[in-house]
Design an enzyme around this catalytic site. Structure first.
Site, PDB file in Angstrom:
ATOM      1  N   ARG A  11      22.140  25.903  -5.225  1.00  0.00           N
ATOM      2  CA  ARG A  11      22.649  27.234  -5.767  1.00  0.00           C
ATOM      3  C   ARG A  11      22.919  27.133  -7.327  1.00  0.00           C
ATOM      4  O   ARG A  11      23.607  26.100  -7.769  1.00  0.00           O
ATOM      5  CB  ARG A  11      24.121  27.699  -5.080  1.00  0.00           C
ATOM      6  CG  ARG A  11      24.387  28.888  -5.583  1.00  0.00           C
ATOM      7  CD  ARG A  11      25.563  29.601  -4.925  1.00  0.00           C
ATOM      8  NE  ARG A  11      25.090  29.873  -3.576  1.00  0.00           N
ATOM      9  CZ  ARG A  11      25.817  30.927  -3.136  1.00  0.00           C
ATOM     10  NH1 ARG A  11      27.101  31.355  -3.336  1.00  0.00           N
ATOM     11  NH2 ARG A  11      25.274  31.580  -1.917  1.00  0.00           N
ATOM     12  N   LYS A  20      29.227  17.335 -19.083  1.00  0.00           N
ATOM     13  CA  LYS A  20      28.925  16.837 -20.375  1.00  0.00           C
ATOM     14  C   LYS A  20      27.693  17.344 -20.997  1.00  0.00           C
ATOM     15  O   LYS A  20      27.038  16.751 -21.871  1.00  0.00           O
ATOM     16  CB  LYS A  20      28.968  15.236 -20.293  1.00  0.00           C
ATOM     17  CG  LYS A  20      30.413  14.871 -19.763  1.00  0.00           C
ATOM     18  CD  LYS A  20      30.279  13.155 -19.484  1.00  0.00           C
ATOM     19  CE  LYS A  20      31.494  12.674 -19.004  1.00  0.00           C
ATOM     20  NZ  LYS A  20      31.311  11.245 -18.182  1.00  0.00           N
ATOM     21  N   ARG A  59      31.104  30.469   2.128  1.00  0.00           N
ATOM     22  CA  ARG A  59      30.389  30.316   3.071  1.00  0.00           C
ATOM     23  C   ARG A  59      29.251  29.449   3.093  1.00  0.00           C
ATOM     24  O   ARG A  59      29.000  28.544   3.869  1.00  0.00           O
ATOM     25  CB  ARG A  59      29.879  31.635   3.196  1.00  0.00           C
ATOM     26  CG  ARG A  59      30.670  32.638   4.161  1.00  0.00           C
ATOM     27  CD  ARG A  59      30.381  34.187   4.029  1.00  0.00           C
ATOM     28  NE  ARG A  59      30.786  34.143   2.563  1.00  0.00           N
ATOM     29  CZ  ARG A  59      32.086  34.837   2.386  1.00  0.00           C
ATOM     30  NH1 ARG A  59      32.677  35.135   3.362  1.00  0.00           N
ATOM     31  NH2 ARG A  59      32.725  35.013   1.047  1.00  0.00           N
ATOM     32  N   THR A  60      28.268  29.675   2.054  1.00  0.00           N
ATOM     33  CA  THR A  60      26.935  29.064   1.977  1.00  0.00           C
ATOM     34  C   THR A  60      27.029  27.558   2.003  1.00  0.00           C
ATOM     35  O   THR A  60      26.444  26.874   2.604  1.00  0.00           O
ATOM     36  CB  THR A  60      26.071  29.785   1.119  1.00  0.00           C
ATOM     37  OG1 THR A  60      26.054  31.067   0.993  1.00  0.00           O
ATOM     38  CG2 THR A  60      24.743  29.148   0.970  1.00  0.00           C
ATOM     39  N   HIS A  74      17.996  34.448  -1.940  1.00  0.00           N
ATOM     40  CA  HIS A  74      18.770  33.797  -1.022  1.00  0.00           C
ATOM     41  C   HIS A  74      18.318  33.881   0.416  1.00  0.00           C
ATOM     42  O   HIS A  74      18.631  34.362   1.412  1.00  0.00           O
ATOM     43  CB  HIS A  74      20.024  34.722  -1.196  1.00  0.00           C
ATOM     44  CG  HIS A  74      21.054  33.780  -0.500  1.00  0.00           C
ATOM     45  ND1 HIS A  74      21.064  32.534   0.161  1.00  0.00           N
ATOM     46  CD2 HIS A  74      22.453  34.125  -0.421  1.00  0.00           C
ATOM     47  CE1 HIS A  74      22.277  32.124   0.492  1.00  0.00           C
ATOM     48  NE2 HIS A  74      23.186  33.135   0.022  1.00  0.00           N
TER      49      HIS A  74
END
Ligand code: NCD
Length: 309
Positions: free
Chosen positions: A104, A82, A54-55, A132
């Site tokens: 995020r 890496k 969703r986000t 959030h």
């Protein structure tokens, strides 16, 4: 407007109100989806170190509907694999000339570090178990579509509060706006510090339901739980899951909300998720509107939407 949105408390009630009003004006209820030229020369990077359906899509669509260029930085397949540090990744992205980074990350505080290293605006799209903030904004927007004011509104937030960044941001946003919040769940999933959050806590969901205006169910965040918080998911669901029998205890106009992704049959039954009072799909739709408003207010030139829209 603020330079970064890292915590929901970066905003005050007026700032929140302004975002909600802008969101409603940008995409009026029932109207066709509109695209605005406001961020035509801006570049937004989505930097997602954790999975998201969703986000990430919501931020991408929001930026595109404002005509920004959007880059989805795929962490897997990049030099992060890496071992490149967040700081080096940030500097590399900045060297490419970006205006905003939506991040995020599984580590609480990662967006705050990023904001110290880059000139761009930073928006927290979820950091660990911490915050959030845009979820809180879209939740407020959704509630506001159904109730005239937050003042005195009774909101029950149910379930795995301890592991939930959504709960932290929502509690702060709702209490800031004057709502009356109760956290409900097994004591093992309610954080001890909740007593300082200005909320009530209880294990008794059935006592809370008849009085609630909004029941906000949290996902059981099994990926964050060490074993032993609840005896079993079945037991959890029996005591704290919202099924049809429990939903029948709600007031006629009470709303059911969930940030997604749902564990159907655990915190919410499939039937309850489909009820007209369930706002789960509206929350997704509203997420785009609210993120458009935020990006516009943070990155746009004031007045341009009115002039061009
Ligand atoms: C939430 C998240 O990732 O914090 N989902 C979302 O953004 N809609 C909630 C969750 O994972 O339970």
């Amino acid at each position: 407007m603020i330079k970064h949105l890292l915590d929901i408390t970066d905003l005050n009630p007026d700032g929140i109100q302004r975002i909600l009003e802008t969101a409603a004006n940008l995409q009026p209820e029932g109207g066709a989806i509109r695209k605005y030229p406001a961020l035509r020369n801006k570049t937004v990077v989505n930097l997602f170190y954790e999975s998201s359906t969703r986000t990430r899509t919501s931020f991408e669509l929001a930026a595109k509907r404002l005509s920004a260029d959007v880059v989805n930085f795929a962490v897997s397949g990049s030099s992060v694999d890496k071992g490149e540090s967040l700081k080096d990744t940030a500097q590399t992205i900045m060297a490419m000339g970006v205006d905003a980074i939506v991040i995020r990350h599984k580590a609480s505080g990662a967006p705050h570090r990023l904001a110290q290293w880059v000139d761009a605006h930073v928006i927290n799209a979820g950091d660990g178990m911490h915050q959030h903030p845009t979820q809180a904004l879209l939740d407020l927007f959704t509630i506001r579509q159904h109730f005239p004011s937050f003042e005195g509104l009774r909101v029950a937030i149910v379930g795995d509060v301890t592991h939930s960044r959504v709960a932290r941001s929502d509690v702060q946003a709702l209490t800031m706006m004057g709502a009356d919040v109760t956290l409900v769940g097994p004591p093992t999933l309610l954080p001890p510090q909740a007593e300082h959050w200005g909320v009530a806590t209880t294990a008794d969901l059935d006592a809370v339901l008849p009085k609630a205006d909004v029941v906000y169910l949290l996902r059981m965040q099994l990926e964050r739980q060490q074993a032993g918080f609840v005896p079993s998911l079945r037991e959890y669901s029996r005591l704290w899951g919202l099924d049809s029998a429990r939903a029948a205890m709600l007031k006629d106009d009470a709303l059911v909300m969930h940030p997604g992704p749902m564990n159907r049959g655990v915190e919410i039954s499939a039937e309850v998720a489909e009820l007209p009072r369930s706002m789960i799909i509206d929350q997704v739709t509203n997420g785009i509107k609210v993120r458009m408003a935020l990006l516009y207010l943070m990155l746009g030139t004031p007045g341009e939407v009115a002039a061009n829209g």
